[in-house]
Design an enzyme around this catalytic site. Structure first.
Site, PDB file in Angstrom:
ATOM      1  N   GLU A  79       0.505  13.100   7.929  1.00 30.08           N
ATOM      2  CA  GLU A  79      -0.813  12.787   8.441  1.00 30.08           C
ATOM      3  C   GLU A  79      -2.101  13.018   7.762  1.00 30.08           C
ATOM      4  O   GLU A  79      -3.047  12.677   7.615  1.00 30.08           O
ATOM      5  CB  GLU A  79      -0.825  12.271   9.940  1.00 30.08           C
ATOM      6  CG  GLU A  79       0.171  11.510  10.457  1.00 30.08           C
ATOM      7  CD  GLU A  79       1.444  11.836  10.705  1.00 30.08           C
ATOM      8  OE1 GLU A  79       2.216  13.037  10.184  1.00 30.08           O
ATOM      9  OE2 GLU A  79       2.135  11.199  11.558  1.00 30.08           O
ATOM     10  N   ALA A 118       3.532   5.098  10.666  1.00 30.46           N
ATOM     11  CA  ALA A 118       2.794   3.846  11.476  1.00 30.46           C
ATOM     12  C   ALA A 118       2.299   3.116  10.104  1.00 30.46           C
ATOM     13  O   ALA A 118       2.078   3.764   9.160  1.00 30.46           O
ATOM     14  CB  ALA A 118       1.718   4.563  12.211  1.00 30.46           C
ATOM     15  N   GLU A 171       8.468  10.800  13.971  1.00 29.97           N
ATOM     16  CA  GLU A 171       8.224  11.273  15.416  1.00 29.97           C
ATOM     17  C   GLU A 171       9.057  10.262  16.160  1.00 29.97           C
ATOM     18  O   GLU A 171       9.517  10.721  17.412  1.00 29.97           O
ATOM     19  CB  GLU A 171       6.870  10.541  15.776  1.00 29.97           C
ATOM     20  CG  GLU A 171       6.019  11.548  15.062  1.00 29.97           C
ATOM     21  CD  GLU A 171       4.200  11.454  15.177  1.00 29.97           C
ATOM     22  OE1 GLU A 171       4.006  10.227  14.431  1.00 29.97           O
ATOM     23  OE2 GLU A 171       3.326  11.897  15.957  1.00 29.97           O
ATOM     24  N   GLY A 199       4.910   8.470  11.765  1.00 28.43           N
ATOM     25  CA  GLY A 199       5.554   8.033  12.977  1.00 28.43           C
ATOM     26  C   GLY A 199       6.879   7.869  12.850  1.00 28.43           C
ATOM     27  O   GLY A 199       7.663   7.551  13.887  1.00 28.43           O
TER      28      GLY A 199
HETATM   29  N1  CO8 Z   1       2.420   1.908   6.087  1.00 25.62           N
HETATM   30  C1  CO8 Z   1       2.173   0.549   5.534  1.00 25.62           C
HETATM   31  N2  CO8 Z   1       2.818   0.382   4.295  1.00 25.62           N
HETATM   32  C2  CO8 Z   1       3.704   1.109   3.955  1.00 25.62           C
HETATM   33  C3  CO8 Z   1       3.965   2.391   4.388  1.00 25.62           C
HETATM   34  C4  CO8 Z   1       3.221   2.841   5.699  1.00 25.62           C
HETATM   35  N3  CO8 Z   1       3.460   3.804   6.290  1.00 25.62           N
HETATM   36  N4  CO8 Z   1       4.826   3.448   3.877  1.00 25.62           N
HETATM   37  C5  CO8 Z   1       5.147   2.297   2.646  1.00 25.62           C
HETATM   38  N5  CO8 Z   1       4.453   1.091   2.703  1.00 25.62           N
HETATM   39  C6  CO8 Z   1       4.223  -0.001   1.867  1.00 25.62           C
HETATM   40  C7  CO8 Z   1       3.812   0.381   0.647  1.00 25.62           C
HETATM   41  O1  CO8 Z   1       2.508   0.007   0.678  1.00 25.62           O
HETATM   42  C8  CO8 Z   1       4.479  -0.465  -0.498  1.00 25.62           C
HETATM   43  O2  CO8 Z   1       3.852  -1.846  -0.230  1.00 25.62           O
HETATM   44  P1  CO8 Z   1       3.483  -2.774  -1.701  1.00 25.62           P
HETATM   45  O3  CO8 Z   1       4.867  -2.956  -1.987  1.00 25.62           O
HETATM   46  O4  CO8 Z   1       2.562  -4.128  -0.915  1.00 25.62           O
HETATM   47  O5  CO8 Z   1       2.477  -1.998  -2.377  1.00 25.62           O
HETATM   48  C9  CO8 Z   1       5.740  -0.643   0.162  1.00 25.62           C
HETATM   49  O6  CO8 Z   1       6.074  -0.275   1.422  1.00 25.62           O
HETATM   50  C10 CO8 Z   1       6.863   0.302  -0.722  1.00 25.62           C
HETATM   51  O7  CO8 Z   1       6.163   1.330  -0.836  1.00 25.62           O
HETATM   52  P2  CO8 Z   1       5.884   2.472  -2.204  1.00 25.62           P
HETATM   53  O8  CO8 Z   1       5.862   1.157  -3.296  1.00 25.62           O
HETATM   54  O9  CO8 Z   1       5.177   3.316  -1.979  1.00 25.62           O
HETATM   55  O10 CO8 Z   1       7.556   2.826  -2.302  1.00 25.62           O
HETATM   56  P3  CO8 Z   1       7.715   4.412  -2.913  1.00 25.62           P
HETATM   57  O11 CO8 Z   1       9.561   4.277  -2.993  1.00 25.62           O
HETATM   58  O12 CO8 Z   1       6.886   4.445  -4.205  1.00 25.62           O
HETATM   59  O13 CO8 Z   1       7.364   5.448  -1.987  1.00 25.62           O
HETATM   60  C11 CO8 Z   1       6.960   6.337   0.218  1.00 25.62           C
HETATM   61  C12 CO8 Z   1       7.737   5.542  -0.437  1.00 25.62           C
HETATM   62  C13 CO8 Z   1       7.139   8.014  -0.217  1.00 25.62           C
HETATM   63  C14 CO8 Z   1       7.603   6.353   1.812  1.00 25.62           C
HETATM   64  C15 CO8 Z   1       5.584   5.742   0.080  1.00 25.62           C
HETATM   65  O14 CO8 Z   1       5.540   4.481   0.386  1.00 25.62           O
HETATM   66  C16 CO8 Z   1       4.507   6.687   1.025  1.00 25.62           C
HETATM   67  O15 CO8 Z   1       4.200   7.529   0.940  1.00 25.62           O
HETATM   68  N6  CO8 Z   1       4.413   5.873   2.283  1.00 25.62           N
HETATM   69  C17 CO8 Z   1       3.524   6.351   3.261  1.00 25.62           C
HETATM   70  C18 CO8 Z   1       4.244   7.589   3.971  1.00 25.62           C
HETATM   71  C19 CO8 Z   1       3.211   7.985   5.034  1.00 25.62           C
HETATM   72  O16 CO8 Z   1       2.216   8.510   4.934  1.00 25.62           O
HETATM   73  N7  CO8 Z   1       3.565   7.644   6.572  1.00 25.62           N
HETATM   74  C20 CO8 Z   1       2.568   8.074   7.407  1.00 25.62           C
HETATM   75  C21 CO8 Z   1       1.750   7.108   7.813  1.00 25.62           C
HETATM   76  S1  CO8 Z   1       0.751   7.843   9.214  1.00 25.62           S
HETATM   77  C22 CO8 Z   1       1.682   7.693  10.717  1.00 25.62           C
HETATM   78  O17 CO8 Z   1       2.554   7.431  10.700  1.00 25.62           O
HETATM   79  C23 CO8 Z   1       0.897   8.438  11.847  1.00 25.62           C
HETATM   80  C24 CO8 Z   1       1.603   8.146  12.992  1.00 25.62           C
HETATM   81  C25 CO8 Z   1       0.911   8.262  14.191  1.00 25.62           C
HETATM   82  C26 CO8 Z   1      -0.150   6.692  14.468  1.00 25.62           C
HETATM   83  C27 CO8 Z   1      -1.088   7.334  15.413  1.00 25.62           C
HETATM   84  C28 CO8 Z   1      -1.958   5.850  15.617  1.00 25.62           C
HETATM   85  C29 CO8 Z   1      -3.560   6.145  15.599  1.00 25.62           C
END
Ligand code: CO8
Length: 258
Positions: free
Chosen positions: A132, A64, A112, A109
């Site tokens: 998360e 998400a 999921e 997400g």
């Molecule tokens: N949300 C928003 N932006 C994101 C997300 C995300 N989940 N994942 C990646 N991005 C963005 C980054 O911020 C980055 O943006 P920018 O270029 O503007 O800085 C761009 O995508 C590229 O990402 P990275 O530079 O980080 O790319 P890497 O190759 O270095 O890393 C990863 C890739 C490992 C996937 C890394 O981006 C990461 O760890 N992302 C987050 C993953 C994560 O924690 N996901 C879980 C999120 S929480 C969730 O899903 C809860 C679901 C239930 C919600 C319930 C609602 C209340």
């Protein structure tokens, strides 16, 4: 509704839905979820299998959208989670099979979303995880519920408590995915699986999905009785006669979805 984040392609009764927000690795914000909800609500009745994938080579869905969630309060968080969960439940209960073609990161997400699909095929570059708790939240799109169902409670607890992401081969080993292939083969493999499904009687496939979903939570006797009722209903269809007649006359069955 016009879609800004979804690409849709239909061929031979198989629809491919590609989630496309490349700048955030296809992270799900509420606009994308609204588009998915609309798409699922208005899905063409002639579609027999849906494939869901992510745009680009790197990510299926990276979770998400963290930037959208960061400022939420408890009530807003609950609303956001419940809306995403309702969209995923629509996928789970769609009257046709849904295949997740997981091309890269399936985190939070994204994992999921894959879990809400009926079948998961992954590229060997895919990564699955529920990170998360490292963000101060728990899985909120029904991950605590479905991961335990699909991969078992011990695996679900480990992945959710540690936030550790696993590679595709490990996901295959623990039953989280059905198959793993080379990235270039992913959509082809998903299509092969979809076409195997499409050649069968559509109502029978729909009833089979309903049985498997409904019976899972029922006590044995109720589950068996449910299946018997659905089995009986198959004999009300023209396709049952067509399928069995084709077998007995050594011909290929032609199903009309009736
Ligand atoms: N949300 C928003 N932006 C994101 C997300 C995300 N989940 N994942 C990646 N991005 C963005 C980054 O911020 C980055 O943006 P920018 O270029 O503007 O800085 C761009 O995508 C590229 O990402 P990275 O530079 O980080 O790319 P890497 O190759 O270095 O890393 C990863 C890739 C490992 C996937 C890394 O981006 C990461 O760890 N992302 C987050 C993953 C994560 O924690 N996901 C879980 C999120 S929480 C969730 O899903 C809860 C679901 C239930 C919600 C319930 C609602 C209340």
């Amino acid at each position: 509704m016009d879609y800004n984040f979804l690409k849709i392609n239909t061929s031979e009764a198989v629809c491919t839905l590609t989630i496309s927000a490349p700048k955030s690795l296809n992270a799900l914000n509420s606009n994308i979820l609204k588009e998915m909800d609309d798409f699922l609500t208005h899905l063409d009745k002639d579609i027999r299998v849906l494939i869901i994938t992510g745009d680009g080579e790197k990510s299926f869905v990276a979770g998400a959208d963290i930037s959208e969630m960061q400022p939420l309060n408890a009530a807003e968080g609950e609303r956001f989670g419940a809306f995403g969960a309702s969209v995923f439940r629509k996928i789970e209960t769609l009257p046709i099979p849904v295949i997740a073609a997981v091309n890269g990161f399936a985190l939070g997400g994204g994992c999921e979303l894959a879990l809400a699909c009926d079948i998961r095929i992954a590229s060997n570059r895919a990564k699955f995880g529920q990170p998360e708790v490292g963000l101060g939240i728990i899985p909120g799109f029904s991950g605590t519920y479905r991961l335990a169902k699909i991969a078992g409670m011990g695996v679900a607890k480990e992945l959710i408590y540690t936030g550790h992401a696993i590679k595709a081969d490990e996901a295959l080993r623990i039953g989280l995915v059905n198959a793993v292939c080379e990235p270039e083969q992913l959509m082809k493999e998903a299509m092969i699986m979809a076409k195997r499904i499409v050649k069968n009687a559509p109502i029978a496939v729909k009833y089979a999905k309903e049985c498997i979903n409904e019976e899972y939570d029922l006590p044995a006797d109720e589950a068996i009785a449910f299946e018997s009722r659905m089995f009986g209903k198959c004999f009300d269809t023209k396709d049952q006669k067509a399928g069995m007649t084709a077998f007995l006359t050594k011909q290929e069955a032609h199903f009309t979805n009736e």
